[in-house]
Design an enzyme around this catalytic site. Sequence first.
Site, short mmCIF file in Angstrom:
data_model
loop_
_atom_site.label_atom_id
_atom_site.label_comp_id
_atom_site.label_asym_id
_atom_site.label_seq_id
_atom_site.Cartn_x
_atom_site.Cartn_y
_atom_site.Cartn_z
N ASP A 277 0.87 -1.18 0.00
CA ASP A 277 0.00 0.00 0.00
C ASP A 277 0.91 1.22 0.00
O ASP A 277 1.39 1.68 1.03
CB ASP A 277 -0.89 -0.02 1.25
CG ASP A 277 -1.88 1.14 1.28
OD1 ASP A 277 -1.62 2.16 0.61
OD2 ASP A 277 -2.89 1.04 2.00
N GLU B 117 1.24 2.33 13.23
CA GLU B 117 0.22 2.27 12.19
C GLU B 117 -0.91 1.44 12.80
O GLU B 117 -0.89 0.22 12.73
CB GLU B 117 0.80 1.63 10.91
CG GLU B 117 -0.06 1.89 9.69
CD GLU B 117 -1.17 0.87 9.54
OE1 GLU B 117 -2.18 0.96 10.30
OE2 GLU B 117 -1.05 0.00 8.68
N GLU C 86 -11.13 -2.94 14.72
CA GLU C 86 -9.92 -3.72 15.02
C GLU C 86 -8.68 -2.83 15.15
O GLU C 86 -7.56 -3.26 14.89
CB GLU C 86 -9.68 -4.80 13.95
CG GLU C 86 -10.56 -6.01 14.11
CD GLU C 86 -10.06 -7.25 13.38
OE1 GLU C 86 -9.28 -7.11 12.43
OE2 GLU C 86 -10.45 -8.36 13.77
N HIS D 231 -5.35 0.12 1.15
CA HIS D 231 -5.94 -1.17 1.54
C HIS D 231 -7.11 -1.01 2.51
O HIS D 231 -7.86 -1.96 2.74
CB HIS D 231 -4.87 -2.10 2.14
CG HIS D 231 -4.47 -1.78 3.54
ND1 HIS D 231 -3.58 -0.77 3.84
CD2 HIS D 231 -4.85 -2.31 4.73
CE1 HIS D 231 -3.43 -0.72 5.16
NE2 HIS D 231 -4.18 -1.64 5.72
#
Length: 346
Positions: A42, A135, A144, A284
Amino acid sequence: MSDSKKSDVEAAELALKGMAHSEQHYFNSYNHHGIHEEMLKDEVRTRSYMNAIVQNKHLFKDKVVLDVGCGTAILSMFAAKAGAKHVIGVDMSTIIFKAREIVDRNGLTDKITLIQGKMEEIELPFPKVDIIISEWMGYFLLYESMLDTVLYARDRYLNKDGLIFPDKATIYACGIEDGDYKDEKIGFWDNVYGFDYTPLKETALAEPLVDTVEVKAAVTDPVAILALDLYKCTVEDLAFAVPFKLTARRDDFVHALVAWFDIDFTACHKAVRFSTGPHTKYTHWKQTVFYLKDVLTVTQGEEINCHLDVKPNERNRRDLDIKVKYQLETQDPTRQGQGEAEYKMC
């Protein structure tokens, strides 16, 4: 693999098995090669982090850096290359054993220490750190996500004037025309080979769709619905209820709301930002689509009053329970439209 490395991996896998099923599932998903390949490829994501770190060597020089949820250690290695005195990467998943091999292969073992374990349970080799990098973002920003872990690390380890990379996140939403795809995903259940499958229609409507949306589908202007400042926000802020208005750009139908997020690294000499919206390059994370039960028929300038309620699921805090209320403001009695919907991201 040496015997000591093998026993470390086995001990880590045993620790994972002792966790709640939902936590096992979450951390085990990051053991798979494919998810890391997708994230590393990505380019928007990885290049933004690289630019924020490597182009700001003056901020990283001789600093102690903590990488929360380090995965394959790409951010740790960026920080080491930017001149950090030392980088500590922490990850619960067993991918960290591969990360150690990668760090070693790149000659950075003396600069980077990788610790396998839960951030909340381990002890760092430094009492405080100067910079936290992570990240942590999930679909719809918070699904999540590891943000609660980043906030724990901030409160426990970050120096008073320490920096967070990135430090701002904003969720946006707009209304879209998506009739064909809604029919394909939702209307499909009305007639399945001659049978009425509408009990599954409710299930389909309750699951937000993670997919790419074309910018031309946007019927309303986008609006910011949640802004997080990672220096100030708390875990409590991750459950929120907000009203917002969407203004129609043109005469059209609104079949769904679509949400995305922008990320900012404001500490940089030249600010770095990236967006996961339909108007920008693919990431993504894609976008998150919430189909409405009703079709709203709007004319240019009309407003849709919305109320969004988001909170972590009580049984699994990484899942999200989402409620949306919507009402079209119109003087036309033939186009009245209002309703509410509940969704679960799991």
